[in-house]
Design an enzyme around this catalytic site. Structure first.
Site, PDB file in Angstrom:
ATOM      1  N   LYS A   1       0.798  -1.222   0.000  1.00 24.45           N
ATOM      2  CA  LYS A   1       0.000   0.000   0.000  1.00 24.45           C
ATOM      3  C   LYS A   1       0.838   1.284   0.000  1.00 24.45           C
ATOM      4  CE  LYS A   1      -4.391  -1.502   0.459  1.00 24.45           C
ATOM      5  NZ  LYS A   1      -5.507  -1.087  -0.410  1.00 24.45           N
TER       6      LYS A   1
ATOM      7  N   GLY B   1     -15.917 -13.286   0.603  1.00 20.86           N
ATOM      8  CA  GLY B   1     -15.969 -11.976  -0.038  1.00 20.86           C
ATOM      9  C   GLY B   1     -15.611 -12.076  -1.509  1.00 20.86           C
TER      10      GLY B   1
ATOM     11  N   GLU C   1      -9.579 -13.962  -3.952  1.00 22.54           N
ATOM     12  CA  GLU C   1     -10.399 -13.398  -2.884  1.00 22.54           C
ATOM     13  C   GLU C   1     -10.703 -14.473  -1.848  1.00 22.54           C
ATOM     14  OE1 GLU C   1     -13.541 -10.356  -4.600  1.00 22.54           O
ATOM     15  OE2 GLU C   1     -13.688 -12.269  -5.663  1.00 22.54           O
TER      16      GLU C   1
ATOM     17  N   ASP D   1     -16.862 -10.791  -4.277  1.00 28.17           N
ATOM     18  CA  ASP D   1     -17.546  -9.805  -5.100  1.00 28.17           C
ATOM     19  C   ASP D   1     -16.916  -9.621  -6.474  1.00 28.17           C
ATOM     20  OD1 ASP D   1     -15.739  -8.577  -2.939  1.00 28.17           O
ATOM     21  OD2 ASP D   1     -15.704  -7.026  -4.478  1.00 28.17           O
TER      22      ASP D   1
ATOM     23  N   SER E   1       1.198  -9.814  -0.308  1.00 26.34           N
ATOM     24  CA  SER E   1       0.887  -8.386  -0.318  1.00 26.34           C
ATOM     25  C   SER E   1       1.174  -7.658   0.986  1.00 26.34           C
ATOM     26  CB  SER E   1      -0.581  -8.170  -0.714  1.00 26.34           C
ATOM     27  OG  SER E   1      -1.453  -8.819   0.196  1.00 26.34           O
TER      28      SER E   1
ATOM     29  N   SER F   1      -8.909  -0.553   6.747  1.00 26.84           N
ATOM     30  CA  SER F   1      -8.826  -1.464   7.886  1.00 26.84           C
ATOM     31  C   SER F   1      -7.421  -1.542   8.445  1.00 26.84           C
ATOM     32  CB  SER F   1      -9.292  -2.866   7.477  1.00 26.84           C
ATOM     33  OG  SER F   1      -8.404  -3.417   6.528  1.00 26.84           O
TER      34      SER F   1
END
Length: 321
Positions: free
Chosen positions: A58, A209, A205, A211, A306, A79
Site C-alpha cells: 500500500k 468476499g 479473494e 464480489d 501483499s 482497515s
C-alpha cells in the site's frame, strides 16, 4: 463503430509512479523455495511486499498519490494497511492525515497508523457506509481524499509491483494477486499485460468476499455483504469503479480460497520460507497451493505476498496446529 473508452491508467502512469517512489519505496525481493516449487509443480517467485515500508504494498500507491498532488491534508478509510501507508506518506510530505478505521480492525494496525502521526476515527464497518463517511469527512475538513483503491494515482503506484515482477522474471507465465477493492490487481495487470502480454493475471479473494469473482461472471460490478473472514484487508463489498474497468479488460480470472487454506499458506511461508504474512497477504499463495491456478508450461508463477502486518499473538493463534 463505437470507440473503446481508455482505461483509467496506462503503463505510462505506472512508469511515472515508479519514478516518484524511486529511492523512497523499497524494491522488494523475490523469494524462492525448492519445497514450494516441488509442491506446486512449477517455479514460483514470491514478490515479498511484506518487506515494503509500512509492511505492505500500500505504501507505493499512497506515496505516489501524495507526491503527485502535494495536498496539505489527506483522509481515507482503511482497515489498516492503506491507513498506515497513507499516514507515513503524509508524514514524509509534511501533510496531516485523518483515517477512518473499522472499530474491529487489528489493534496493531491502528497503533502503527497513529504512530505515523495520523488521527484515527473508528466506525462500525457492518452498520455504517464507509464511502459516505469518508466523503463527508473530506468535505467537512477540506481534506484530499486518497481512496485506498479507487484512485488512479493509487492504482498506478500499486502497478509498480507488476513492473518489478515483469522486469525481474524473464519467463513470467502467471501472476497471482490478492484482490480487495482492486487497486493492486488493476495496477499489476496494467504493467504485466504491457510488458509480458502473454502472461496470465489471476486474482484471489476469500470465499466469504467473492464480489470480484461474481462481478466477472455477471459482466458488471456486484455487491456482497461485508464478508466475515480472517483476511481483514479484503473485507470489501464491491470492486472499485475504476479498478473494475481494468479488471474486466485485463484480468484473466479471479478465484477464491477458504480461511483454512489461507492459514495453511501462512504456515508454509513461516516454516519453509521464514516469512510472516498476514491473512490477506497469503491469499494468492493459498490459491496456488490449493490448485486453483492452473500451471501452463514451464514458466514461473509470480505470487504477490501483499503484506505482513499481523501481530505475534494473532499470528500464533491463527497458525496453531
Amino acid at each position: 463503430m463505437t470507440a473503446t473508452a481508455p482505461l483509467p491508467i496506462s503503463i505510462d502512469d505506472v512508469h511515472a509512479a515508479a519514478r516518484r517512489i524511486a529511492g523512497v519505496a523499497h524494491r522488494t525481493p523475490l523469494l524462492r523455495s525448492r519445497t514450494l516449487d516441488a509442491r506446486v509443480g512449477a517455479p514460483v517467485a514470491l514478490k515479498a511486499e511484506n518487506f515494503q515500508r509500512a509492511g505492505a504494498f500500500k505504501f507505493r500507491g499512497a506515496f505516489n498519490a501524495v507526491a503527485a498532488q502535494r495536498p496539505a491534508g489527506v483522509c481515507s478509510v482503511s482497515s489498516g494497511n492503506h491507513a498506515q501507508a497513507l499516514a507515513l506518506a503524509a508524514r514524509e510530505h509534511g501533510a496531516r492525515a485523518t483515517i477512518l478505521m473499522p472499530a474491529d480492525a487489528p489493534a496493531s494496525k491502528r497503533a502503527a497508523t497513529e504512530g505515523y502521526g495520523a488521527e484515527v476515527i473508528a466506525f462500525d464497518r457492518y452498520a455504517e457506509d464507509r464511502e459516505a463517511l469518508v466523503e463527508a469527512l473530506a468535505a467537512e475538513r477540506g481534506l484530499t481524499l486518497v481512496h485506498p483503491y479507487d484512485d488512479p494515482f493509487v492504482m498506478a503506484g500499486q502497478g509498480t509491483v507488476g513492473l518489478e515482477l515483469a522486469g525481474d522474471v524473464d519467463d513470467l507465465e502467471t501472476v497471482v494477486v490478492p484482490v480487495g477493492g482492486g487497486g493492486l490487481i488493476s495496477g499489476v495487470a496494467t504493467a504485466v499485460k504491457a510488458l509480458r502480454p502473454r502472461a496470465r493475471v489471476v486474482g484471489v479473494e476469500p470465499e466469504a468476499g467473492d464480489d470480484v469473482a461474481r462481478s466477472l461472471r455477471a459482466g458488471e460490478r456486484v455487491a456482497v455483504d461485508v464478508p466475515r473472514t480472517i483476511a481483514d484487508g479484503q473485507q470489501v463489498t464491491t470492486p472499485g469503479e475504476r479498478p473494475w474497468e481494468v479488471i474486466r479488460t485485463l484480468v484473466d480470472d479471479v478465484v477464491t480460497v477458504s480461511d483454512a487454506e489461507i492459514v495453511e499458506a501462512m504456515r508454509l511461508l513461516f516454516e519453509r520460507v521464514k516469512v510472516v504474512a498476514e491473512p490477506s497477504g497469503a491469499t494468492a499463495l493459498a490459491a496456488v497451493l490449493a490448485g486453483r491456478v492452473p500451471v501452463h508450461g514451464d514458466g514461473t508463477i509470480g505470487v504477490v505476498i501483499s503484506g505482513g502486518n499481523v501481530d505475534a499473538a494473532r499470528f500464533a493463534a491463527l497458525t496453531a496446529a
